[in-house]
Scaffold this motif. Structure first.
Motif, short mmCIF file in Angstrom:
data_model
loop_
_atom_site.label_atom_id
_atom_site.label_comp_id
_atom_site.label_asym_id
_atom_site.label_seq_id
_atom_site.Cartn_x
_atom_site.Cartn_y
_atom_site.Cartn_z
N PHE A 212 -4.00 -1.70 -5.04
CA PHE A 212 -4.89 -0.56 -5.28
C PHE A 212 -4.85 -0.05 -6.72
O PHE A 212 -5.86 0.34 -7.29
N THR B 211 -2.46 8.25 1.01
CA THR B 211 -3.60 8.30 0.08
C THR B 211 -4.52 9.47 0.45
O THR B 211 -5.01 10.21 -0.41
N PHE C 87 -11.12 2.55 -2.17
CA PHE C 87 -10.34 2.71 -0.95
C PHE C 87 -10.16 1.38 -0.24
O PHE C 87 -11.06 0.55 -0.26
N GLU C 88 -9.00 1.20 0.36
CA GLU C 88 -8.64 -0.05 1.02
C GLU C 88 -8.51 -1.21 0.03
O GLU C 88 -8.56 -2.37 0.42
N GLY C 89 -8.38 -0.86 -1.25
CA GLY C 89 -8.41 -1.89 -2.30
C GLY C 89 -7.16 -2.75 -2.44
O GLY C 89 -7.16 -3.69 -3.23
N SER C 90 -6.13 -2.46 -1.65
CA SER C 90 -4.91 -3.27 -1.80
C SER C 90 -5.12 -4.74 -1.42
O SER C 90 -4.47 -5.62 -2.00
N SER D 95 0.86 -1.20 0.00
CA SER D 95 0.00 0.00 0.00
C SER D 95 0.88 1.23 0.00
O SER D 95 2.10 1.15 0.19
N ALA D 96 0.24 2.37 -0.11
CA ALA D 96 0.94 3.64 0.10
C ALA D 96 1.33 3.74 1.57
O ALA D 96 0.72 3.08 2.42
N GLU E 208 1.06 4.55 -3.95
CA GLU E 208 1.57 3.18 -4.07
C GLU E 208 2.80 3.14 -4.98
O GLU E 208 3.72 2.35 -4.76
N1 ASP Z 1 -3.74 3.19 -0.23
C1 ASP Z 1 -5.10 2.84 -0.52
C2 ASP Z 1 -6.01 3.38 0.57
O1 ASP Z 1 -5.53 3.97 1.52
C3 ASP Z 1 -5.31 1.38 -0.72
C4 ASP Z 1 -5.01 0.52 0.49
O2 ASP Z 1 -4.20 0.89 1.32
O3 ASP Z 1 -5.59 -0.57 0.59
O4 ASP Z 1 -7.20 3.24 0.47
#
Ligand code: ASP
Ligand code: MG
Length: 452
Positions: free
Chosen positions: A193, A43, A207-210, A37-38, A127
């Protein structure tokens, strides 16, 4: 092969990345594909940059870009201090990414217009930056690591901010590219992501797609397992921010984990389960700040135990009663209500119907909701109850666990709706919002401490 995915907090600084390197080092013989992820909060920072640029607040954009540059330059400087040759190349790559972002954001600022496509392009930078620096850090630590641009592999539709992959194309890309890149490397690494459309524009998986990216890579490569590294000891029996004394779930089925996500628990990205389940790939949720903890194993239902796993909740839901003066019958009632909701894409958490009534639970107000309710109001009485909360006890065969309803009634004072999901995977209650905290606490206590 295995997939090892690290979330933002697991790569947030030099120490965290040091832990990542030692975790991966211990797994090199299993041929990992590392997905990152980032860095934590980046993000969000990029989202602010996009918003400020749209609002044409140039000074603020400059300030935020400076923060972005500083954070990544400092991190690279610390991680690669002993390898000036690598540091030099790394900083060139980082600068390349940031100055191209700067130019792009400058354009958005000038126009004062931000499309979903532009926003995806901007927020994907997090990312790209983190993966670049981490890849150099592996190399500096004697692990030969090849960096792969995930946009070459995950091909999506053009719903830029919540893009959905074309799985056939994506699977073929992943197999081919990871196979090639693994030659001569100890390790390959890519971004979560981030993806791209079939026309080559950058898209992101939501969001949170990693987590979802990791599961897609796992499916495509037929991985032995997908490891999701976070900063808590596995999936918990409730949100630790709400309940002080939660328990770790040792083993949970794909279906239960998906139900938890649907019912409001922030566990894995809700779409993560599907690709893993399709090929029966175990998912392990682990803690990078406590790597010796065995975490939570997500596997097939017939290999995981029955019974309650967690208490999830959704705050601030609306509870809506639709009462028809006629006995319309369930089919007609539901048909008419959804004829107003569906075209407006109004999400419903739960619906229950009788011959003349429909009960709905849904997230707080959507723009189009009032229109839909006015339309329904032409043929039925519609009452909207606000300040309600939705509690869900998730676990396979939940009906076999007695006393949940009694407990919720006695603590919350009033249950507006009780329901067992059709898959028997959750028992759900709508209560008053101001009773949410106490009800969550005593329900959790009943199930996991004093429960049968
Ligand atoms: N960096 C993206 C987010 O904060 C993806 C992830 O972390 O899953 O949503
Ligand atoms: Mg996450």
């Amino acid at each position: 092969m295995i997939i090892i995915k690290f979330g933002g907090t697991s790569v947030q600084n030099e120490e965290a990345i040091g832990r990542v390197i030692s975790i991966v080092r211990g797994r090199l013989s299993e041929k990992p594909l590392v997905v990152v992820s980032a860095l934590a909060r980046v993000t969000r920072l990029l989202c602010s940059i996009a918003e400020e640029a749209e609002a044409q607040r140039e000074d603020s954009v400059k300030d935020l870009l400076r923060q972005l540059r500083e954070r990544h330059f400092n991190l690279a400087g610390n991680l690669l201090a002993g390898r000036p040759d690598l540091l030099d190349r790394c900083l060139k790559d980082v600068e390349g990414l940031i100055s191209s972002l700067e130019t792009f954001v400058g354009g958005v600022c000038l126009l004062g217009e931000l499309s979903a496509r532009s926003e995806a392009r901007i927020i994907s930078t997090g990312e790209l930056l983190s993966s670049t620096i981490i890849s150099y850090a592996f190399n500096a630590n004697g692990i030969s690591c090849h960096w792969i641009d995930a946009r070459r592999m995950i091909t999506t539709d053009d719903n830029y901010l919540n893009a959905r992959p074309d799985m056939d194309v994506t699977e073929a890309n992943i197999k081919r590219i990871v196979g090639l890149e693994y030659r001569g490397a100890d390790l390959v690494l890519t971004q979560g992501f981030v993806a791209s459309t079939d026309k080559g524009a950058t898209s992101v998986l939501g969001f949170e797609g990693s987590d979802y990216s990791a599961a897609i890579f796992g499916m495509a490569l037929g991985a032995e397992r997908v490891e999701i590294w976070t900063d808590v000891d596995g999936i918990r029996s409730a949100d630790p921010r709400v309940i002080g004394d939660t328990r770790k779930i040792d083993v949970i089925s794909y279906e239960e984990a998906a139900e938890m996500a649907a019912m409001g628990a922030r566990v894995l990205h809700p779409l993560t389960i599907e690709p893993a389940r399709k090929k029966n790939i175990p998912i392990l949720v682990l803690n990078s700040t406590n790597p010796s903890c065995d975490g939570t194993l997500v596997i097939r239902g017939d290999q995981s135990p029955d019974g309650p796993k967690s208490v999830a909740f959704k705050e601030d839901v609306l509870f809506i009663k639709v009462i028809s003066p006629k006995l319309d019958g369930v089919t007609r009632m539901l048909g008419k209500v959804f004829a107003s909701l569906y075209p407006r894409r109004i999400p419903v958490t739960l619906a229950k119907a009788t011959e003349s009534e429909v009960f709905l639970v849904m997230p707080e107000e959507r723009v189009a909701l009032q229109d839909a309710l006015d339309e329904i109001g032409k043929w039925a009485d519609v009452t909207v109850y606000r300040d309600k909360a939705f509690i869900s006890v998730v676990g396979r065969n939940i009906v076999g666990f007695e006393g949940l309803g009694d407990k919720v009634i006695s603590v919350s004072g009033k249950v507006h709706l009780a329901n067992v999901s059709a898959n028997m995977m959750s028992e759900n209650f709508v209560i008053d919002r101001d009773r949410l905290q106490v009800t969550m606490e005593s329900l959790h206590d009943y199930i996991f401490k004093t429960g049968a």
